[in-house]
Design an enzyme around this catalytic site. Structure first.
Site, PDB file in Angstrom:
ATOM      1  N   GLY A  91       0.829  -1.187   0.000  1.00 29.94           N
ATOM      2  CA  GLY A  91       0.000   0.000   0.000  1.00 29.94           C
ATOM      3  C   GLY A  91       0.871   1.247   0.000  1.00 29.94           C
ATOM      4  O   GLY A  91       1.988   1.237   0.513  1.00 29.94           O
ATOM      5  N   GLY A 140       0.873  -4.582   1.137  1.00 24.56           N
ATOM      6  CA  GLY A 140      -0.417  -4.688   0.472  1.00 24.56           C
ATOM      7  C   GLY A 140      -0.404  -5.574  -0.754  1.00 24.56           C
ATOM      8  O   GLY A 140      -1.446  -6.096  -1.158  1.00 24.56           O
ATOM      9  N   GLU A 163       6.661  -3.938   7.821  1.00 28.61           N
ATOM     10  CA  GLU A 163       5.914  -2.846   8.460  1.00 28.61           C
ATOM     11  C   GLU A 163       6.469  -2.389   9.799  1.00 28.61           C
ATOM     12  O   GLU A 163       6.319  -1.210  10.169  1.00 28.61           O
ATOM     13  CB  GLU A 163       4.444  -3.263   8.630  1.00 28.61           C
ATOM     14  CG  GLU A 163       3.638  -3.273   7.341  1.00 28.61           C
ATOM     15  CD  GLU A 163       3.881  -4.536   6.522  1.00 28.61           C
ATOM     16  OE1 GLU A 163       3.358  -4.617   5.399  1.00 28.61           O
ATOM     17  OE2 GLU A 163       4.596  -5.435   6.992  1.00 28.61           O
ATOM     18  N   ASP A 171      -0.295  -6.206   7.977  1.00 26.07           N
ATOM     19  CA  ASP A 171      -1.754  -6.143   7.878  1.00 26.07           C
ATOM     20  C   ASP A 171      -2.228  -6.855   6.615  1.00 26.07           C
ATOM     21  O   ASP A 171      -1.636  -7.828   6.206  1.00 26.07           O
ATOM     22  CB  ASP A 171      -2.228  -4.687   7.956  1.00 26.07           C
ATOM     23  CG  ASP A 171      -1.734  -3.834   6.791  1.00 26.07           C
ATOM     24  OD1 ASP A 171      -0.711  -4.201   6.178  1.00 26.07           O
ATOM     25  OD2 ASP A 171      -2.366  -2.804   6.493  1.00 26.07           O
TER      26      ASP A 171
END
Length: 403
Positions: A91, A140, A163, A171
């Protein structure tokens, strides 16, 4: 008409430089297209070229292709979509950082909401889904691939969940799939951000097949000719193009014994102490691993360890709902600004010198960690709502309840 959905990083001559794509049969177009449209605002024909076109679309017999087209950003996902040397680098958290700095946290919250909705759609997709992981697969990028039925790695695959180095947590459903890797490999990958190559991914089942990149074009044509939903038939078709691969001599998977011994400990403090004791042995793996952990946000480390371990007992939808809470609290920055500071240091100013707060594991209290796992409310908006009963009707009804 039936067919196969393919998410890939193109390396075909007619699309030089590469791209990532979602290919779906015409029978699935309304569902997939509506989800992609929610996550993007630009959908145009693939034969129209413009730097501003971040999603390109092609139609074929039995298939439709949505091509990510942000080569300069390694196909980082944003709300207007990724093409280039990476499948998808994750992301676009730099965009989220700038939204927060501009006082537009609501838009940042919505970015994660739409991303996780797409992850859940792909993770519960009824039709077989094939991902071509021909390049960087991080953050992502794993959320739009690893949850699929088939994941095809190549010699170019580079997987990581980095992350914790930017004050966030793995995530996009990572607490679901990392927690299901052998032993405590999931904790190791989530906490350290260590990279895996294509052979590693196959060995630990992050990928289901290994196909040399020069055969991807032929494989895509083969899959496009199938008119079946039979997963055994699809798997056999992919097998026709596979190679047998072996772990590189430097593969982290050769360190499974050390990984399980260290990352199976009950707390981050114990993990660190075990690794520090290993440093005394002179084994460079312990020193390298310790250095990665020391660079990461202490708060993110504790959150990640708990998140992955909770994920072992939960369904995908529960993992995504929990990760949504964690992400929104990280953006909120009520008690810690580590996410904004990590983005600044690694992605914006690039001085790679984040000033974490709290600065040490000992300063990260149980209450602070608990807050990040707490339900969102007030200025953070609503919790993540997922259509669980509609998409997973065979789940025990008692599991539909919110976390």
């Amino acid at each position: 008409m039936r067919g196969v959905d393919v998410l890939r990083h193109l390396s075909l001559q007619r699309l030089r430089g590469g791209a990532a794509a979602v290919t779906s049969s015409s029978s699935s177009i309304p569902t997939m297209n509506s989800a992609m449209a929610r996550f993007s605002s630009t959908v145009v024909p693939a034969n129209v070229s413009s730097p501003e076109e971040e999603i390109l679309v092609e139609e074929r017999y039995c298939t439709k292709v949505a091509i990510l087209n942000r080569p300069g950003k390694l196909n980082a996902l944003n709300t207007t979509m990724g093409n280039g040397r990476g499948f998808c680098a994750g992301g676009d958290v730099a965009q989220v950082y700038h939204l927060g700095k501009a006082g537009k946290k609501d838009e940042a919250f919505e970015f994660f909401r739409q991303e996780y909705l797409l992850n859940y759609l792909l993770g519960t997709y009824k039709k077989p889904h094939v991902a071509f992981l021909n390049g960087v697969v991080m953050g992502g990028g794993t959320g739009i691939s690893v949850h699929g039925s088939f994941r095809v790695a190549t010699e170019n695959s580079k997987f990581a969940m980095p992350e914790t180095a930017i004050g966030l947590h793995p995530d996009v459903g990572a607490s679901y799939y990392l927690s299901r890797l052998p032993g405590h490999l999931g904790e190791f990958l989530g906490l350290t951000g260590t990279r895996l190559d294509g052979a590693d991914m196959v060995a630990c089942n992050l990928a289901t097949h290994f196909v040399p990149s020069h055969r991807l074009g032929m494989l895509e044509e083969r899959l496009g000719s199938l008119n079946t939903l039979d997963r055994a038939v699809i798997s056999k078709a992919i097998d026709e193009f596979c190679d047998i691969v072996h772990l590189n001599e430097n593969s982290p998977l050769h360190r499974r014994q050390e990984i399980d011994s260290c990352f199976g400990r009950s707390s981050m403090e114990e993990i660190i102490r075990t690794i520090e004791a290993g440093v005394q042995s002179g084994n460079p793996w312990f020193q390298e691993t310790l250095a990665k952990l020391k660079k990461s946000s202490p708060l993110s480390l504790k959150i990640t360890l708990r998140s992955v371990r909770e994920g072992r007992k939960q369904h995908l939808f529960q993992c995504l709902q929990r990760e949504f809470r964690l992400s929104l609290h990280a953006i909120e920055g009520k008690f810690s600004n580590d996410f904004a500071e990590g983005c600044r240091a690694v992605l914006v100013d690039k001085d790679n010198a984040p000033k974490w707060n709290p600065a040490t594991l000992e300063q990260v209290t149980t209450e602070l960690v608990d807050y990040h796992f707490s339900p969102v409310a007030g200025d953070l908006g609503e919790e993540l709502e997922l259509s669980v009963e509609a998409r997973e009707p065979n789940l025990n009804r008692s599991t539909y309840a919110r976390l």
